[in-house]
Design a protein around this motif. Sequence first.
Motif, PDB file in Angstrom:
ATOM      1  N   LEU A   1       0.827  -1.209   0.000  1.00  0.00           N
ATOM      2  CA  LEU A   1       0.000   0.000   0.000  1.00  0.00           C
ATOM      3  C   LEU A   1       0.862   1.260   0.000  1.00  0.00           C
ATOM      4  N   SER A   2       1.983   1.187   0.715  1.00  0.00           N
ATOM      5  CA  SER A   2       2.852   2.347   0.840  1.00  0.00           C
ATOM      6  C   SER A   2       3.588   2.705  -0.457  1.00  0.00           C
ATOM      7  N   ASP A   3       3.463   1.869  -1.477  1.00  0.00           N
ATOM      8  CA  ASP A   3       4.091   2.166  -2.767  1.00  0.00           C
ATOM      9  C   ASP A   3       3.262   3.133  -3.615  1.00  0.00           C
ATOM     10  N   SER A   4       2.076   3.471  -3.149  1.00  0.00           N
ATOM     11  CA  SER A   4       1.258   4.439  -3.874  1.00  0.00           C
ATOM     12  C   SER A   4       1.989   5.779  -3.977  1.00  0.00           C
ATOM     13  N   GLY A   5       1.799   6.460  -5.103  1.00  0.00           N
ATOM     14  CA  GLY A   5       2.428   7.768  -5.262  1.00  0.00           C
ATOM     15  C   GLY A   5       2.555   8.149  -6.720  1.00  0.00           C
ATOM     16  N   PHE A   6       3.233   9.234  -6.937  1.00  0.00           N
ATOM     17  CA  PHE A   6       3.468   9.756  -8.282  1.00  0.00           C
ATOM     18  C   PHE A   6       4.940   9.522  -8.587  1.00  0.00           C
ATOM     19  N   TYR A   7       5.205   8.709  -9.608  1.00  0.00           N
ATOM     20  CA  TYR A   7       6.567   8.310  -9.931  1.00  0.00           C
ATOM     21  C   TYR A   7       7.059   9.106 -11.144  1.00  0.00           C
ATOM     22  N   LEU A   8       8.209   9.701 -10.961  1.00  0.00           N
ATOM     23  CA  LEU A   8       8.773  10.554 -11.997  1.00  0.00           C
ATOM     24  C   LEU A   8      10.131  10.026 -12.436  1.00  0.00           C
ATOM     25  N   CYS A   9      10.326   9.993 -13.729  1.00  0.00           N
ATOM     26  CA  CYS A   9      11.617   9.642 -14.305  1.00  0.00           C
ATOM     27  C   CYS A   9      12.261  10.929 -14.810  1.00  0.00           C
ATOM     28  N   ALA A  10      13.563  11.017 -14.731  1.00  0.00           N
ATOM     29  CA  ALA A  10      14.265  12.203 -15.223  1.00  0.00           C
ATOM     30  C   ALA A  10      15.589  11.780 -15.850  1.00  0.00           C
ATOM     31  N   TRP A  11      16.078  12.620 -16.741  1.00  0.00           N
ATOM     32  CA  TRP A  11      17.401  12.404 -17.315  1.00  0.00           C
ATOM     33  C   TRP A  11      18.222  13.684 -17.177  1.00  0.00           C
ATOM     34  N   GLY A  12      19.530  13.519 -17.138  1.00  0.00           N
ATOM     35  CA  GLY A  12      20.407  14.667 -17.065  1.00  0.00           C
ATOM     36  C   GLY A  12      21.749  14.324 -17.668  1.00  0.00           C
ATOM     37  N   GLY A  13      22.495  15.351 -18.045  1.00  0.00           N
ATOM     38  CA  GLY A  13      23.848  15.142 -18.519  1.00  0.00           C
ATOM     39  C   GLY A  13      24.770  14.858 -17.347  1.00  0.00           C
ATOM     40  N   ASP A  14      25.984  14.453 -17.649  1.00  0.00           N
ATOM     41  CA  ASP A  14      26.906  14.117 -16.568  1.00  0.00           C
ATOM     42  C   ASP A  14      27.643  15.343 -16.044  1.00  0.00           C
ATOM     43  N   GLY A  15      27.414  16.508 -16.658  1.00  0.00           N
ATOM     44  CA  GLY A  15      28.027  17.722 -16.133  1.00  0.00           C
ATOM     45  C   GLY A  15      27.256  18.229 -14.937  1.00  0.00           C
ATOM     46  N   GLY A  16      27.957  18.741 -13.945  1.00  0.00           N
ATOM     47  CA  GLY A  16      27.284  19.194 -12.742  1.00  0.00           C
ATOM     48  C   GLY A  16      26.397  20.404 -12.959  1.00  0.00           C
ATOM     49  N   ASN A  17      26.603  21.130 -14.070  1.00  0.00           N
ATOM     50  CA  ASN A  17      25.811  22.323 -14.284  1.00  0.00           C
ATOM     51  C   ASN A  17      24.594  22.067 -15.160  1.00  0.00           C
ATOM     52  N   GLN A  18      24.300  20.810 -15.452  1.00  0.00           N
ATOM     53  CA  GLN A  18      23.164  20.487 -16.305  1.00  0.00           C
ATOM     54  C   GLN A  18      21.917  20.207 -15.489  1.00  0.00           C
ATOM     55  N   PRO A  19      20.780  20.767 -15.881  1.00  0.00           N
ATOM     56  CA  PRO A  19      19.545  20.453 -15.161  1.00  0.00           C
ATOM     57  C   PRO A  19      19.086  19.039 -15.483  1.00  0.00           C
ATOM     58  N   GLN A  20      18.207  18.533 -14.651  1.00  0.00           N
ATOM     59  CA  GLN A  20      17.505  17.306 -14.973  1.00  0.00           C
ATOM     60  C   GLN A  20      16.222  17.668 -15.708  1.00  0.00           C
ATOM     61  N   HIS A  21      15.793  16.752 -16.580  1.00  0.00           N
ATOM     62  CA  HIS A  21      14.570  16.947 -17.350  1.00  0.00           C
ATOM     63  C   HIS A  21      13.637  15.786 -17.048  1.00  0.00           C
ATOM     64  N   PHE A  22      12.390  16.126 -16.747  1.00  0.00           N
ATOM     65  CA  PHE A  22      11.460  15.145 -16.198  1.00  0.00           C
ATOM     66  C   PHE A  22      10.423  14.695 -17.221  1.00  0.00           C
ATOM     67  N   GLY A  23      10.012  13.438 -17.071  1.00  0.00           N
ATOM     68  CA  GLY A  23       8.843  12.951 -17.774  1.00  0.00           C
ATOM     69  C   GLY A  23       7.580  13.418 -17.072  1.00  0.00           C
ATOM     70  N   ASP A  24       6.434  13.029 -17.621  1.00  0.00           N
ATOM     71  CA  ASP A  24       5.156  13.481 -17.076  1.00  0.00           C
ATOM     72  C   ASP A  24       4.624  12.596 -15.963  1.00  0.00           C
ATOM     73  N   GLY A  25       5.348  11.572 -15.597  1.00  0.00           N
ATOM     74  CA  GLY A  25       5.025  10.819 -14.405  1.00  0.00           C
ATOM     75  C   GLY A  25       3.994   9.723 -14.585  1.00  0.00           C
ATOM     76  N   THR A  26       3.954   8.816 -13.604  1.00  0.00           N
ATOM     77  CA  THR A  26       2.947   7.758 -13.513  1.00  0.00           C
ATOM     78  C   THR A  26       2.288   7.844 -12.151  1.00  0.00           C
ATOM     79  N   ARG A  27       0.964   7.982 -12.148  1.00  0.00           N
ATOM     80  CA  ARG A  27       0.208   7.995 -10.899  1.00  0.00           C
ATOM     81  C   ARG A  27      -0.134   6.556 -10.557  1.00  0.00           C
ATOM     82  N   LEU A  28       0.441   6.040  -9.483  1.00  0.00           N
ATOM     83  CA  LEU A  28       0.236   4.648  -9.071  1.00  0.00           C
ATOM     84  C   LEU A  28      -0.638   4.596  -7.827  1.00  0.00           C
ATOM     85  N   SER A  29      -1.733   3.887  -7.934  1.00  0.00           N
ATOM     86  CA  SER A  29      -2.630   3.692  -6.795  1.00  0.00           C
ATOM     87  C   SER A  29      -2.673   2.208  -6.459  1.00  0.00           C
ATOM     88  N   ILE A  30      -2.484   1.904  -5.210  1.00  0.00           N
ATOM     89  CA  ILE A  30      -2.507   0.507  -4.750  1.00  0.00           C
ATOM     90  C   ILE A  30      -3.779   0.287  -3.942  1.00  0.00           C
TER      91      ILE A  30
END
Lengths: 113, 117
Positions: free
Chosen positions: A83-112
Amino acid sequence: SQTIHQWPATLVQPVGSPLSLECTVEGTSNPNLYWYRQAAGRGLQLLFYSVGIGQISSEVPQNLSASRPQDRQFILSSKKLLLSDSGFYLCAWGGDGGNQPQHFGDGTRLSIL
Amino acid sequence: AQSVAQPEDQVNVAEGNPLTVKCTYSVSGNPYLFWYVQYPNRGLQFLLKYITGDNLVKGSYGFEAEFNKSQTSFHLKKPSALVSDSALYFCAVRDTRRSSNTGKLIFGQGTTLQVKP
């Protein structure tokens, strides 16, 4: 340009069932990849990150696991959902440089249930 | 310990008024700072970043942020708020505790911005 895709957008699963969420990135190579969980529309909790194929780092002990079978594919899994696994799951990608932002997907809403 | 604090859970402003969303940070070394916006049931969208250079950074949708090293702050600002700016805003700082190539970020808890007509 780079894009990130997550699916499914919503998912309703019974307690004890398995889980597989997929994330893919296009338009870049060898990205850093991240899985987050967001509870109740507030703070983000980093679950896993990966700096390369087959390289997975876990940030918190939990009922979930992650895999990176291909350079631009990141999968979040569970053998038995809680039950505690319920939530909004987000995936993101980023470059390996420390000054690069992460970019997010639109997420998966998981309900248990 | 490295951390990001957003001291306000919610900020309310009237449309057309200036807005400020506050962020303070604690990190070893030079900070790499980021602001994101999240609309309901969507992922986070990158707004702007501070790496080095001018303390005033301009970003998307008319937002800007002011880096203040002495106060360890990175407040998000906009001269004239729009109703469509209503969303959840996150401040983040790059985690410098481990190898530099992880790109990990430490996020604040988020501030809900409510812009009223």
